[in-house]
Design a protein around this motif. Sequence first.
Motif, PDB file in Angstrom:
ATOM      1  N   ARG A 126       3.389  -3.097   3.514  1.00  0.00           N
ATOM      2  CA  ARG A 126       2.532  -4.057   3.842  1.00  0.00           C
ATOM      3  C   ARG A 126       2.725  -5.332   2.373  1.00  0.00           C
ATOM      4  NH1 ARG A 126      -0.388  -0.291   6.589  1.00  0.00           N
ATOM      5  NH2 ARG A 126      -2.120  -0.143   4.788  1.00  0.00           N
ATOM      6  N   ASP A 127       2.399  -3.892   1.896  1.00  0.00           N
ATOM      7  CA  ASP A 127       2.558  -4.259  -0.027  1.00  0.00           C
ATOM      8  C   ASP A 127       3.587  -3.726  -1.048  1.00  0.00           C
ATOM      9  OD1 ASP A 127       0.672  -2.715   0.155  1.00  0.00           O
ATOM     10  OD2 ASP A 127      -1.693  -3.457  -0.113  1.00  0.00           O
ATOM     11  N   LEU A 128       2.896  -3.631  -1.687  1.00  0.00           N
ATOM     12  CA  LEU A 128       4.079  -2.837  -2.913  1.00  0.00           C
ATOM     13  C   LEU A 128       3.766  -0.817  -2.441  1.00  0.00           C
ATOM     14  CD1 LEU A 128       6.120  -2.006  -5.323  1.00  0.00           C
ATOM     15  CD2 LEU A 128       4.467  -2.830  -6.730  1.00  0.00           C
ATOM     16  N   ARG A 129       2.274  -0.890  -3.045  1.00  0.00           N
ATOM     17  CA  ARG A 129       1.284   0.766  -2.358  1.00  0.00           C
ATOM     18  C   ARG A 129       2.101   1.339  -1.503  1.00  0.00           C
ATOM     19  NH1 ARG A 129      -1.661  -2.470  -6.208  1.00  0.00           N
ATOM     20  NH2 ARG A 129      -2.408  -1.251  -7.886  1.00  0.00           N
ATOM     21  N   HIS A 130       1.297   0.350  -0.641  1.00  0.00           N
ATOM     22  CA  HIS A 130       1.745   0.957   1.133  1.00  0.00           C
ATOM     23  C   HIS A 130       3.471   1.302   0.754  1.00  0.00           C
ATOM     24  CE1 HIS A 130       2.259   0.482   5.666  1.00  0.00           C
ATOM     25  NE2 HIS A 130       2.258   1.074   5.230  1.00  0.00           N
ATOM     26  N   ALA A 131       4.026   0.831   0.295  1.00  0.00           N
ATOM     27  CA  ALA A 131       5.809   0.784   0.136  1.00  0.00           C
ATOM     28  C   ALA A 131       6.757   1.855  -0.112  1.00  0.00           C
ATOM     29  CB  ALA A 131       6.531  -1.014  -0.241  1.00  0.00           C
ATOM     30  N   LEU A 132       5.509   2.509  -1.422  1.00  0.00           N
ATOM     31  CA  LEU A 132       5.524   3.515  -2.382  1.00  0.00           C
ATOM     32  C   LEU A 132       5.558   4.877  -2.127  1.00  0.00           C
ATOM     33  CD1 LEU A 132       4.688   2.020  -5.570  1.00  0.00           C
ATOM     34  CD2 LEU A 132       6.785   2.458  -5.021  1.00  0.00           C
TER      35      LEU A 132
ATOM     36  N   ILE B 172      10.728  -3.325   3.252  1.00  0.00           N
ATOM     37  CA  ILE B 172      10.145  -4.456   2.254  1.00  0.00           C
ATOM     38  C   ILE B 172       9.982  -5.578   2.349  1.00  0.00           C
ATOM     39  CG2 ILE B 172      10.148  -1.817   0.796  1.00  0.00           C
ATOM     40  CD1 ILE B 172      11.645  -3.089  -0.836  1.00  0.00           C
ATOM     41  N   GLY B 173      10.490  -6.247   3.523  1.00  0.00           N
ATOM     42  CA  GLY B 173      10.834  -7.664   3.132  1.00  0.00           C
ATOM     43  C   GLY B 173       9.835  -8.372   3.260  1.00  0.00           C
ATOM     44  N   ARG B 174       8.071  -8.353   3.407  1.00  0.00           N
ATOM     45  CA  ARG B 174       6.900  -8.904   3.591  1.00  0.00           C
ATOM     46  C   ARG B 174       5.928  -8.135   2.218  1.00  0.00           C
ATOM     47  NH1 ARG B 174       5.719 -10.148   9.756  1.00  0.00           N
ATOM     48  NH2 ARG B 174       7.805 -10.846  10.279  1.00  0.00           N
ATOM     49  N   ALA B 175       6.622  -7.394   1.154  1.00  0.00           N
ATOM     50  CA  ALA B 175       5.712  -6.259  -0.002  1.00  0.00           C
ATOM     51  C   ALA B 175       5.440  -7.235  -0.726  1.00  0.00           C
ATOM     52  CB  ALA B 175       6.572  -5.128   0.081  1.00  0.00           C
ATOM     53  N   GLY B 176       5.372  -8.716  -0.692  1.00  0.00           N
ATOM     54  CA  GLY B 176       5.065  -9.547  -2.080  1.00  0.00           C
ATOM     55  C   GLY B 176       5.852  -9.532  -3.297  1.00  0.00           C
TER      56      GLY B 176
ATOM     57  N   ALA C 115      12.620  -8.352  -6.228  1.00  0.00           N
ATOM     58  CA  ALA C 115      13.606  -7.572  -5.537  1.00  0.00           C
ATOM     59  C   ALA C 115      14.427  -8.155  -4.597  1.00  0.00           C
ATOM     60  CB  ALA C 115      12.866  -6.549  -5.619  1.00  0.00           C
ATOM     61  N   THR C 116      13.388  -8.892  -3.651  1.00  0.00           N
ATOM     62  CA  THR C 116      13.397  -9.093  -2.959  1.00  0.00           C
ATOM     63  C   THR C 116      14.007 -10.759  -2.811  1.00  0.00           C
ATOM     64  OG1 THR C 116      11.431  -9.201  -1.671  1.00  0.00           O
ATOM     65  CG2 THR C 116      12.377  -7.166  -0.769  1.00  0.00           C
ATOM     66  N   VAL C 117      13.399 -11.616  -3.740  1.00  0.00           N
ATOM     67  CA  VAL C 117      14.191 -12.421  -2.766  1.00  0.00           C
ATOM     68  C   VAL C 117      15.706 -12.917  -3.323  1.00  0.00           C
ATOM     69  CG1 VAL C 117      15.057 -15.070  -4.807  1.00  0.00           C
ATOM     70  CG2 VAL C 117      12.662 -13.261  -5.535  1.00  0.00           C
ATOM     71  N   ARG C 118      15.976 -13.330  -1.965  1.00  0.00           N
ATOM     72  CA  ARG C 118      17.550 -13.664  -1.637  1.00  0.00           C
ATOM     73  C   ARG C 118      18.533 -13.843  -2.653  1.00  0.00           C
ATOM     74  NH1 ARG C 118      16.963 -10.684   2.871  1.00  0.00           N
ATOM     75  NH2 ARG C 118      15.243 -11.355   3.731  1.00  0.00           N
ATOM     76  N   ASN C 119      19.766 -13.777  -2.624  1.00  0.00           N
ATOM     77  CA  ASN C 119      20.089 -14.559  -3.288  1.00  0.00           C
ATOM     78  C   ASN C 119      20.639 -16.017  -3.860  1.00  0.00           C
ATOM     79  OD1 ASN C 119      22.747 -11.727  -3.220  1.00  0.00           O
ATOM     80  ND2 ASN C 119      21.200 -11.964  -4.323  1.00  0.00           N
TER      81      ASN C 119
ATOM     82  N   ARG D 152      14.699   7.234  -9.612  1.00  0.00           N
ATOM     83  CA  ARG D 152      14.832   8.089  -9.660  1.00  0.00           C
ATOM     84  C   ARG D 152      14.313   8.261  -7.928  1.00  0.00           C
ATOM     85  NH1 ARG D 152      10.828   8.106 -14.768  1.00  0.00           N
ATOM     86  NH2 ARG D 152      12.765   8.483 -16.294  1.00  0.00           N
ATOM     87  N   PRO D 153      14.382  10.211  -7.544  1.00  0.00           N
ATOM     88  CA  PRO D 153      13.456   9.567  -5.523  1.00  0.00           C
ATOM     89  C   PRO D 153      12.121   9.296  -5.483  1.00  0.00           C
ATOM     90  CG  PRO D 153      14.407  11.754  -7.077  1.00  0.00           C
ATOM     91  CD  PRO D 153      14.214  11.105  -7.940  1.00  0.00           C
ATOM     92  N   GLY D 154      12.210   8.314  -5.073  1.00  0.00           N
ATOM     93  CA  GLY D 154      11.133   7.603  -4.520  1.00  0.00           C
ATOM     94  C   GLY D 154      10.640   6.393  -5.117  1.00  0.00           C
ATOM     95  N   GLU D 155      11.671   6.217  -5.933  1.00  0.00           N
ATOM     96  CA  GLU D 155      11.580   4.635  -7.190  1.00  0.00           C
ATOM     97  C   GLU D 155      11.862   3.759  -6.234  1.00  0.00           C
ATOM     98  OE1 GLU D 155      11.364   6.192 -11.436  1.00  0.00           O
ATOM     99  OE2 GLU D 155      13.175   5.814 -11.054  1.00  0.00           O
ATOM    100  N   LEU D 156      11.739   2.393  -6.191  1.00  0.00           N
ATOM    101  CA  LEU D 156      11.795   0.845  -6.207  1.00  0.00           C
ATOM    102  C   LEU D 156      12.281  -0.176  -6.614  1.00  0.00           C
ATOM    103  CD1 LEU D 156      11.824  -0.609  -3.669  1.00  0.00           C
ATOM    104  CD2 LEU D 156       9.612  -0.833  -3.697  1.00  0.00           C
ATOM    105  N   ILE D 157      12.805  -0.887  -6.694  1.00  0.00           N
ATOM    106  CA  ILE D 157      13.295  -1.948  -7.233  1.00  0.00           C
ATOM    107  C   ILE D 157      12.188  -2.960  -7.605  1.00  0.00           C
ATOM    108  CG2 ILE D 157      15.044  -4.038  -9.011  1.00  0.00           C
ATOM    109  CD1 ILE D 157      17.255  -2.270  -8.031  1.00  0.00           C
ATOM    110  N   VAL D 158      11.493  -3.309  -8.054  1.00  0.00           N
ATOM    111  CA  VAL D 158      10.642  -4.443  -8.107  1.00  0.00           C
ATOM    112  C   VAL D 158      10.919  -5.859  -8.249  1.00  0.00           C
ATOM    113  CG1 VAL D 158       8.302  -2.843  -7.365  1.00  0.00           C
ATOM    114  CG2 VAL D 158       9.571  -4.109 -10.038  1.00  0.00           C
TER     115      VAL D 158
END
Length: 338
Positions: free
Chosen positions: A10-16, A50-54, A70-74, A211-217
């Motif tokens: 739903r958002d970044l916190r939910h994604a993490l 994470i397409g709708r994580a803001g 991070a999810t901006v299309r090229n 690192r494990p569990g990390e996400l590019i934002v």
Amino acid sequence: MESIYYERARDLRHALQLGRQPGARYIAGGTNLLDLMKGGVERPMRLVDIGRAGLDQIFEQPDGTMRLGATVRNSDTANHALIRERYPLLTRALLSGASPQLRNMATTGGNLLQRTRCPYFTDTAFDKCNKRMPGSGCAAREGYNRIHAILGASDACIAVNPSDMSVALAALEAVVLVAGGDAGADNPRRVPIADFHRLPGATPQQDTALRPGELIVAVELPAPRHDRHHYLKVRDRASYAFALVSVAVLLRMEGRVVRQARVALGGVAHKPWRVPEAEAMLQGVPPSDEVSRQAAARMLAGANGYRDNQFKIELAQRAIVRAVREAAESAESAGGTA
């Protein structure tokens, strides 16, 4: 058939939170990960969408830097008015990097996390690939290695990073913002692009500093400080292919003198390749092919070709000379559309 769980953040916190589950992998455009899953190279237990994580915005910050979500299309990045105006090098790299269909799906974060196109990695019929099966060996060293590394390789791996975007970001000295682990959603860890991708060493299965569990934002672009640019990609076919060699050049000129130079090579190593000493050779003098040849020789110092890719050493040097010349002679905008 193996079962797999799919969950949408739903958002970044939910994604993490979802990303901390065993066997979880983040997915946005899926242009690389899904291919690897189909081939049996990647076997995640869970996909966290994470397409709708803001994380899909491009905006200017008060200090003049630009932030790419991070999810901006090229394709959206390449066509963004401020990117085209201030960072035309990035637009050129993105437009040369893939077909329009792929650019419409691929994302900022996914582009940075592309895995090598070495056939011994992508085809599970081969049983020697330290990147896919650590400790099994590197079939490419004695096999067909035309597209492989000439710089920064190791006995364990001679694969190359396939991303055009990463080469431009290396020249731009971008910063990758990473959340998860010890870095919360509100205080992402900052990783200079020069430190984000790794050389293979003895652990080629680790492509990046994540690192494990990390996400590019996001990716942060410094305020523009160069007025000349060129992105040159040498490939087997112009329609769509990965680089044999690519060169990203940024110059800041005062009259006919180069005051600052940034040169990054792609297609030659496990990460975009820069040599500050070579860049310094271009500075303080008018641009010339002779000076560029000297700088190119410094950039390729220590290069080691294999049976099928010896030609890449001279090709890379020639490409640097041409790219610097083109950059010095042109201050035009990126042009074209994605």
